[in-house]
Design an enzyme around this catalytic site. Structure first.
Site, PDB file in Angstrom:
ATOM      1  N   ASP A  42       8.859 -47.663  34.733  1.00 34.06           N
ATOM      2  CA  ASP A  42      10.073 -48.211  34.118  1.00 34.06           C
ATOM      3  C   ASP A  42      10.017 -49.743  34.092  1.00 34.06           C
ATOM      4  O   ASP A  42       9.395 -50.356  34.962  1.00 34.06           O
ATOM      5  CB  ASP A  42      11.279 -47.722  34.950  1.00 34.06           C
ATOM      6  N   ASN A  90      13.678 -39.800  25.234  1.00 35.10           N
ATOM      7  CA  ASN A  90      13.178 -41.023  24.585  1.00 35.10           C
ATOM      8  C   ASN A  90      13.185 -40.962  23.046  1.00 35.10           C
ATOM      9  O   ASN A  90      13.088 -41.995  22.388  1.00 35.10           O
ATOM     10  CB  ASN A  90      11.761 -41.381  25.063  1.00 35.10           C
TER      11      ASN A  90
END
Ligand code: V07
Length: 261
Positions: A42, A90
């Site tokens: 991340d 996503n």
């Protein structure tokens, strides 16, 4: 500052010499290593923003960190490395960003495949591949095929992966099977695990998440039952060897009890 690595720890400044890093590595090698490390990579977007760069530059740098992390893990003797590259959520990102992300597996293999083969790394995939663009399916199938006989580290990419979807998929497979066989049997945890994408892999020993978020975000929910969790504020593009060593060092200092005393 030659021969020194400047490192920020809990807001303070820690300066480690190259020798100290080598000592940490030597120390780590003498203790029990995690067999399987999983990573939530991340912070690419935040890294780009802080460097006044476009978001995709963060992802580009993120691929560089994948390359170096694979090398470090392999040389340390980690047996399985699972990387969360793209989640089922996503797809909700802007179209240009999804398209850019979908170009990364090919970019990765273009430069890395020879080294993966040389280093005996086997590439595997978890997630729902049926929803991936045709080109990406082809690229990852080729990468997996080219490395399938390698017997060294397993590099497992989670691509279009969501843990709840994985568990539901297992349940649906079991329902279908029961329907076909005309009988319903109670199943064990071990039996259920055989219907997950990770059926051939042991559960992760250590989960690392970068960029300061303290969540597991629909990643390996079943498999993380007894996994040690390690979080760092460092953005994924800045994740280096020292970060990996610190995570493994923390893992080795913990006492795993699996719910027992
Ligand atoms: C992606 C780079 C790492 C940070 C997280 C998001 C961006 C490597 C791959 C990959 C995936 C499958 C494969 C070979 C390489 C990748 C996506 C995004 C979608 F077989 N990095 N990376 N895939 N990022």
């Amino acid at each position: 500052m030659q021969g020194r690595v400047v490192y920020y720890l809990d807001g303070g400044l820690l300066i480690m010499t190259v020798q100290q890093i080598k000592d940490l590595e030597t120390h780590i090698r003498t203790e029990k290593l995690p067999v399987h490390i999983a990573i939530i990579m991340d912070g690419n977007g935040r890294w780009a923003a802080e460097h006044n760069l476009a978001r995709h530059e963060g992802h580009r740098q993120g691929v560089e960190t994948v390359r170096s992390t694979v090398r470090y893990c392999n040389s340390l003797g980690i047996e399985i490395l699972t990387l969360f590259a793209f989640s089922t959520e996503n797809w909700q990102r802007p179209v240009w960003e999804v398209n850019y992300l979908m170009s990364l597996p090919e970019k990765y293999f273009q430069t890395e495949l020879p080294e993966l083969i040389k280093n005996n790394v086997q590439v595997k995939m978890i997630g729902d591949q049926s929803k991936l663009p045709h080109k990406v399916k082809k690229v990852i199938a080729e990468g997996a095929e080219a490395t399938k006989d390698n017997s060294g580290m397993i590099l497992n990419f989670a691509l279009n992966y969501g843990s709840r979807a994985e568990i539901l998929n297992a349940v649906n497979c079991l329902i279908e099977k029961a329907f076909k066989d005309g009988k319903i049997n109670q199943i064990s945890e071990e039996h259920f695990s055989r219907y997950l994408y990770t059926k051939d892999l042991p559960d992760p020993d250590l989960l690392i998440r970068t960029s300061g978020e303290l969540r597991v975000s629909n990643f390996l929910l079943w498999q993380l039952a007894y996994t040690e969790l390690w979080f760092t504020d460092v953005y994924w593009p800045d994740f280096g060897k020292l970060e990996l060593l610190k995570a493994v060092d923390a893992f080795q200092k913990r006492k795993r009890r699996y719910g027992k005393v």
